[in-house]
Design a protein around this motif. Structure first.
Motif, PDB file in Angstrom:
ATOM      1  N   MET A 121     -51.991   9.088   2.580  1.00  0.00           N
ATOM      2  CA  MET A 121     -52.404  10.118   3.540  1.00  0.00           C
ATOM      3  C   MET A 121     -52.051   9.676   4.956  1.00  0.00           C
ATOM      4  N   GLN A 122     -51.440  10.561   5.696  1.00  0.00           N
ATOM      5  CA  GLN A 122     -51.119  10.219   7.072  1.00  0.00           C
ATOM      6  C   GLN A 122     -52.387  10.116   7.894  1.00  0.00           C
ATOM      7  N   SER A 123     -52.345   9.259   8.931  1.00  0.00           N
ATOM      8  CA  SER A 123     -53.557   9.009   9.716  1.00  0.00           C
ATOM      9  C   SER A 123     -53.752  10.030  10.826  1.00  0.00           C
ATOM     10  N   GLN A 124     -52.684  10.679  11.234  1.00  0.00           N
ATOM     11  CA  GLN A 124     -52.780  11.618  12.340  1.00  0.00           C
ATOM     12  C   GLN A 124     -52.739  13.058  11.841  1.00  0.00           C
ATOM     13  N   THR A 125     -53.478  13.900  12.516  1.00  0.00           N
ATOM     14  CA  THR A 125     -53.435  15.336  12.227  1.00  0.00           C
ATOM     15  C   THR A 125     -52.245  15.955  12.961  1.00  0.00           C
ATOM     16  N   THR A 126     -51.523  16.806  12.233  1.00  0.00           N
ATOM     17  CA  THR A 126     -50.361  17.467  12.840  1.00  0.00           C
ATOM     18  C   THR A 126     -50.511  18.974  12.706  1.00  0.00           C
ATOM     19  N   ILE A 127     -50.218  19.669  13.780  1.00  0.00           N
ATOM     20  CA  ILE A 127     -50.274  21.128  13.803  1.00  0.00           C
ATOM     21  C   ILE A 127     -48.919  21.638  14.277  1.00  0.00           C
ATOM     22  N   HIS A 128     -48.273  22.417  13.443  1.00  0.00           N
ATOM     23  CA  HIS A 128     -46.961  22.942  13.813  1.00  0.00           C
ATOM     24  C   HIS A 128     -47.103  23.841  15.045  1.00  0.00           C
ATOM     25  N   PRO A 129     -46.140  23.796  15.954  1.00  0.00           N
ATOM     26  CA  PRO A 129     -46.260  24.617  17.172  1.00  0.00           C
ATOM     27  C   PRO A 129     -46.312  26.113  16.912  1.00  0.00           C
ATOM     28  N   MET A 130     -45.904  26.544  15.737  1.00  0.00           N
ATOM     29  CA  MET A 130     -45.967  27.970  15.428  1.00  0.00           C
ATOM     30  C   MET A 130     -47.176  28.310  14.560  1.00  0.00           C
ATOM     31  N   ALA A 131     -48.122  27.396  14.445  1.00  0.00           N
ATOM     32  CA  ALA A 131     -49.392  27.665  13.767  1.00  0.00           C
ATOM     33  C   ALA A 131     -50.453  28.002  14.806  1.00  0.00           C
ATOM     34  N   LEU A 132     -51.495  28.724  14.372  1.00  0.00           N
ATOM     35  CA  LEU A 132     -52.623  29.054  15.245  1.00  0.00           C
ATOM     36  C   LEU A 132     -53.894  28.444  14.648  1.00  0.00           C
ATOM     37  N   VAL A 133     -54.445  27.485  15.352  1.00  0.00           N
ATOM     38  CA  VAL A 133     -55.737  26.904  14.993  1.00  0.00           C
ATOM     39  C   VAL A 133     -56.697  27.255  16.113  1.00  0.00           C
ATOM     40  N   GLU A 134     -57.644  28.125  15.842  1.00  0.00           N
ATOM     41  CA  GLU A 134     -58.540  28.616  16.885  1.00  0.00           C
ATOM     42  C   GLU A 134     -59.518  27.531  17.336  1.00  0.00           C
ATOM     43  N   PRO A 135     -59.916  27.562  18.604  1.00  0.00           N
ATOM     44  CA  PRO A 135     -60.990  26.671  19.054  1.00  0.00           C
ATOM     45  C   PRO A 135     -62.247  26.908  18.208  1.00  0.00           C
ATOM     46  N   GLY A 136     -62.879  25.838  17.805  1.00  0.00           N
ATOM     47  CA  GLY A 136     -64.054  25.953  16.943  1.00  0.00           C
ATOM     48  C   GLY A 136     -63.763  25.665  15.490  1.00  0.00           C
ATOM     49  N   ALA A 137     -62.482  25.587  15.118  1.00  0.00           N
ATOM     50  CA  ALA A 137     -62.127  25.114  13.782  1.00  0.00           C
ATOM     51  C   ALA A 137     -62.281  23.592  13.755  1.00  0.00           C
ATOM     52  N   GLU A 138     -62.704  23.056  12.628  1.00  0.00           N
ATOM     53  CA  GLU A 138     -62.910  21.615  12.490  1.00  0.00           C
ATOM     54  C   GLU A 138     -61.854  21.043  11.543  1.00  0.00           C
ATOM     55  N   LEU A 139     -61.095  20.080  12.033  1.00  0.00           N
ATOM     56  CA  LEU A 139     -60.041  19.461  11.246  1.00  0.00           C
ATOM     57  C   LEU A 139     -60.323  17.977  11.087  1.00  0.00           C
ATOM     58  N   GLY A 140     -60.226  17.490   9.834  1.00  0.00           N
ATOM     59  CA  GLY A 140     -60.457  16.084   9.575  1.00  0.00           C
ATOM     60  C   GLY A 140     -59.251  15.231   9.922  1.00  0.00           C
ATOM     61  N   VAL A 141     -59.291  13.993   9.475  1.00  0.00           N
ATOM     62  CA  VAL A 141     -58.224  13.034   9.733  1.00  0.00           C
ATOM     63  C   VAL A 141     -57.041  13.329   8.809  1.00  0.00           C
ATOM     64  N   GLY A 142     -55.832  13.274   9.369  1.00  0.00           N
ATOM     65  CA  GLY A 142     -54.644  13.403   8.548  1.00  0.00           C
ATOM     66  C   GLY A 142     -54.369  14.799   8.032  1.00  0.00           C
ATOM     67  N   VAL A 143     -54.923  15.809   8.657  1.00  0.00           N
ATOM     68  CA  VAL A 143     -54.660  17.195   8.258  1.00  0.00           C
ATOM     69  C   VAL A 143     -53.264  17.597   8.732  1.00  0.00           C
ATOM     70  N   ALA A 144     -52.573  18.384   7.905  1.00  0.00           N
ATOM     71  CA  ALA A 144     -51.252  18.910   8.283  1.00  0.00           C
ATOM     72  C   ALA A 144     -51.291  20.424   8.186  1.00  0.00           C
ATOM     73  N   VAL A 145     -51.048  21.095   9.293  1.00  0.00           N
ATOM     74  CA  VAL A 145     -51.038  22.555   9.352  1.00  0.00           C
ATOM     75  C   VAL A 145     -49.607  22.999   9.621  1.00  0.00           C
ATOM     76  N   GLY A 146     -49.023  23.685   8.638  1.00  0.00           N
ATOM     77  CA  GLY A 146     -47.629  24.072   8.731  1.00  0.00           C
ATOM     78  C   GLY A 146     -47.400  25.332   9.546  1.00  0.00           C
ATOM     79  N   PRO A 147     -46.153  25.759   9.653  1.00  0.00           N
ATOM     80  CA  PRO A 147     -45.806  26.912  10.493  1.00  0.00           C
ATOM     81  C   PRO A 147     -46.440  28.209   9.995  1.00  0.00           C
ATOM     82  N   PHE A 148     -46.829  29.036  10.959  1.00  0.00           N
ATOM     83  CA  PHE A 148     -47.355  30.378  10.724  1.00  0.00           C
ATOM     84  C   PHE A 148     -48.696  30.385   9.985  1.00  0.00           C
ATOM     85  N   CYS A 149     -49.373  29.264   9.951  1.00  0.00           N
ATOM     86  CA  CYS A 149     -50.735  29.246   9.408  1.00  0.00           C
ATOM     87  C   CYS A 149     -51.717  29.724  10.473  1.00  0.00           C
TER      88      CYS A 149
END
Length: 276
Positions: free
Chosen positions: A1-29
């Motif tokens: 598992m990767q140690s850093q969380t990554t969010i693709h620049p074309m994904a939308l993660v709203e303020p107030g969402a909770e993301l753990g360690v090593g989360v990967a959010v791909g494009p258009f999510c």
């Protein structure tokens, strides 16, 4: 598992969402405020995670899955409800899982290590156990309860309020409108018991003596010369000390809102085809 969380620049993660360690959010999510993604969760692309959803650590969610949509229930008043998904689940393309209903249980629960193949659907207020496999387009209606280690074949459809006991197996395209005993194997439209999931029991390490006891108890329970209710006392007397038989008896005696799935009359009380 990767140690850093990554969010693709074309994904939308709203303020107030909770993301753990090593989360990967791909494009258009799209991850809404109030959603929670555990450590190591991967959203491949085009995934929607609504508010009120918890995705357990290590889950991998494929493209076009929608998690936590509002219940398809006219009794729902729009209040806050939840969907809780356990650890290490595989959620494939187009899978949908809905939140609970605010006038009912209020939560849909999915256990650990599930394998939900393309376009499977879990409706509002369901309780799904651990190690469950739902093949392509398998569908649960609202308030369905599914035990551990259950397999539903492709296109299988389960009527709302139905209970499926642990280690049960349903063949492809089965239409299930009645409760299935633990370790039962069903097929057809409408689904009927075709014996016991013997292969599943062997794979789970059930002792040979226990399998033998359950097969004898199964024949007695569904002896067509008498009703199931009349057969139960004798089964308890002969096999009530067997844990695996006790599981089946407790399931039957608990009763739900649906009738029981039983063997077809023409096949007798037991089928030779019990190696699902």
């Amino acid at each position: 598992m990767q140690s850093q969380t990554t969010i693709h620049p074309m994904a939308l993660v709203e303020p107030g969402a909770e993301l753990g360690v090593g989360v990967a959010v791909g494009p258009f999510c799209h991850v809404e405020a109030g959603a929670r993604l555990g450590d190591g969760v991967e959203l491949v692309s085009h995934v929607v995670v609504h508010r009120g959803v918890t995705v357990g650590e290590g889950c991998k969610v494929s493209s076009m899955a929608v998690l936590g949509g509002p219940p398809q229930n006219t009794k729902h008043k729009g209040g806050p409800t939840t969907l809780v998904i356990g650890k290490n689940c595989t959620i494939r393309e187009g899978v949908t899982m809905h939140r609970g209903t605010d006038t009912s249980r209020g939560e849909t629960t999915v256990g650990d290590n599930g394998n939900f193949l393309a376009y499977a659907h879990i409706a509002h207020d369901c309780i799904v156990g651990d190690n469950v496999t739902m093949a392509n387009v398998a569908t649960l209606g609202g308030h369905v309860e599914v035990g551990n280690n259950v397999t539903l074949g492709g296109l299988a459809a389960v009527h709302q309020m139905t209970r499926i006991g642990h280690h049960a197996f349903a063949g492809g395209a089965a239409i299930i409108d009645g409760d299935i005993i633990p370790y039962g194997m069903v097929m057809g439209n409408r689904a009927r018991l075709r014996g016991l999931n013997v292969i599943g029991m062997k794979r789970s390490g059930v002792a040979r003596a226990e399998i033998f006891a359950l097969r004898k108890a199964y024949r007695m329970i569904f002896d067509p010369s008498r009703s199931v209710a009349e057969n139960i006392p004798e089964v308890e007397r002969q096999f009530g000390q067997s844990p695996i038989v006790r599981d089946v008896l407790d399931f039957i005696q608990a009763r739900g809102k649906r009738h029981f799935t039983v063997p077809p009359l023409r096949a007798g009380a037991d089928s030779d085809d019990d190696d699902g």
